[in-house]
Design a protein around this motif. Structure first.
Motif, PDB file in Angstrom:
ATOM      1  N   ALA A  53       0.841  -1.196   0.000  1.00  0.00           N
ATOM      2  CA  ALA A  53       0.000   0.000   0.000  1.00  0.00           C
ATOM      3  C   ALA A  53       0.877   1.247   0.000  1.00  0.00           C
ATOM      4  O   ALA A  53       1.844   1.336   0.763  1.00  0.00           O
ATOM      5  CB  ALA A  53      -0.903   0.005   1.233  1.00  0.00           C
ATOM      6  N   GLU A  56      -1.236   6.195   2.867  1.00  0.00           N
ATOM      7  CA  GLU A  56      -2.620   6.054   3.324  1.00  0.00           C
ATOM      8  C   GLU A  56      -3.634   6.203   2.181  1.00  0.00           C
ATOM      9  O   GLU A  56      -4.809   6.469   2.421  1.00  0.00           O
ATOM     10  CB  GLU A  56      -2.892   7.094   4.415  1.00  0.00           C
ATOM     11  CG  GLU A  56      -2.033   6.849   5.654  1.00  0.00           C
ATOM     12  CD  GLU A  56      -1.924   8.064   6.556  1.00  0.00           C
ATOM     13  OE1 GLU A  56      -2.505   9.106   6.207  1.00  0.00           O
ATOM     14  OE2 GLU A  56      -1.253   7.961   7.601  1.00  0.00           O
ATOM     15  N   THR A  76       3.154  -1.361   4.108  1.00  0.00           N
ATOM     16  CA  THR A  76       2.866   0.045   3.861  1.00  0.00           C
ATOM     17  C   THR A  76       4.175   0.781   3.635  1.00  0.00           C
ATOM     18  O   THR A  76       5.164   0.548   4.355  1.00  0.00           O
ATOM     19  CB  THR A  76       2.121   0.699   5.031  1.00  0.00           C
ATOM     20  OG1 THR A  76       1.984   2.117   4.761  1.00  0.00           O
ATOM     21  CG2 THR A  76       2.849   0.543   6.347  1.00  0.00           C
ATOM     22  N   ASN A  81       1.175   4.058   9.455  1.00  0.00           N
ATOM     23  CA  ASN A  81       0.030   4.213   8.557  1.00  0.00           C
ATOM     24  C   ASN A  81      -1.242   4.158   9.398  1.00  0.00           C
ATOM     25  O   ASN A  81      -1.675   3.078   9.812  1.00  0.00           O
ATOM     26  CB  ASN A  81       0.028   3.118   7.485  1.00  0.00           C
ATOM     27  CG  ASN A  81      -1.001   3.373   6.410  1.00  0.00           C
ATOM     28  OD1 ASN A  81      -2.079   3.909   6.673  1.00  0.00           O
ATOM     29  ND2 ASN A  81      -0.697   2.971   5.181  1.00  0.00           N
TER      30      ASN A  81
END
Length: 317
Positions: A53, A56, A76, A81
């Motif tokens: 990811a 955010e 992340t 995050n």
């Protein structure tokens, strides 16, 4: 075959900025579009074992994690995050890892926004392309007062830039000390004093329950009518309805924003139409150098996980 998804690769650069081919036995797919709907995300990601990811951009609440039974590792970019429910991930046996990152690109963008707004760069660029010449009157920085909310790594870098431009530097954060302020050439003041004295207010504080909505109608009204506010931290630190109202009524002179409550920002959002705004699409951290750190570390995270020795594991506080 282990399936790896890279999300929100808006610039289509993830595959070239790290050696994903080094992940033996992995099939890697990068997605450049953004999906906000949870059902659409489940349909896309349901068969992936590992997801990377980008900050955010795509939240992972408990409701989404429960609908991704194949997910074993969630990486992340960055070391924190707030959009990932770490407790829910742990409950489902999902390992969450972070990466390193660079702080200075966001500080550099902050200064670019300050200078561009004060000298009306975007307005004059647009004017010259439309056949007009010298349509605004810019303002200089030397001798002006800059108020820095949050004097951590990024705030300190911005203070260094301000010092080089001959500005008076004042600062506030909940735990800031006089010693820390003096060390970077700033004066510690109370938040109301910072807002009332500053020609430029710039935000570099972490979003939390105590800082969400920190700057609202009352705070904006206490600023100089000639002042601008800059936010490269997180959108919800400023109450956006209050900011739009202040801009439309001329309570403050302008705003330069890289972050918003909801991202991507809709083209019909009131901030897009608000006067005296300079807007960038959350690109403070989006540099080639920063992305290389993100994606190279993500590859390391995945390789370590596949060796059953995960690194940079994030846990709920």
């Amino acid at each position: 075959m282990v399936r790896v998804a890279i999300l929100d690769d808006y610039q289509n650069v993830a595959r070239r900025l790290a050696d994903w081919n080094s992940l033996s036995g992995c099939e890697v797919a990068a997605f450049s579009d953004h999906l906000a709907d949870e059902t659409s995300l489940v349909a896309r990601l349901g068969d992936f074992d590992i997801i990377v990811a980008m900050r955010e951009r795509t939240p992972f609440p408990a409701s989404l994690l429960k609908r991704l039974p194949s997910l074993r590792l969630l990486v992340t970019t960055g070391s924190r995050n707030s959009a990932i429910d770490l407790q829910a991930a742990r409950a489902q046996g999902i390992v969450v890892c972070g990466t390193g990152g660079l702080g200075y690109p966001t500080s550099e963008l902050t200064w670019a926004l300050i200078m561009a707004h004060m000298r009306q760069v975007a307005t004059e660029d647009r004017a010259i392309r439309e056949g007009r010449w010298q349509t605004t009157l810019g303002r200089g920085l030397k001798g002006k007062t800059i108020g820095i909310i949050g004097l951590g790594r990024k705030g300190t870098e911005v203070a260094g830039y301000a010092k080089a431009f001959g500005m008076d530097i004042i600062a506030w954060s909940p735990n800031l000390t006089d010693e820390r302020s003096r060390a970077v050439g700033a004066r510690r003041v109370a938040l109301p004093d910072l807002l009332g004295q500053s020609d430029i207010v710039t935000i570099h504080i972490v979003l939390s329950e105590t800082t969400r909505g920190l700057i609202g109608e009352k705070e904006l009204a206490s600023m100089k009518p000639s002042a601008i506010i800059v936010n490269t931290s997180r959108g919800p630190i400023i109450k956006q309805d209050a900011l739009v109202d202040a801009l439309e009524k001329g309570v403050i002179a302008g705003a330069a924003l890289d972050v918003f409550d909801d991202e991507p920002l809709s083209d019909v959002h009131p901030l897009v139409k608000a006067p005296n705004t300079l807007l960038t699409p959350h690109v403070g951290y989006a540099t080639e150098e920063g992305y290389r750190v993100f994606f190279e570390d993500a590859v390391e995270d995945i390789a370590a996980f596949l060796r059953h020795s995960p690194i940079r594991v994030l846990v709920a506080e």
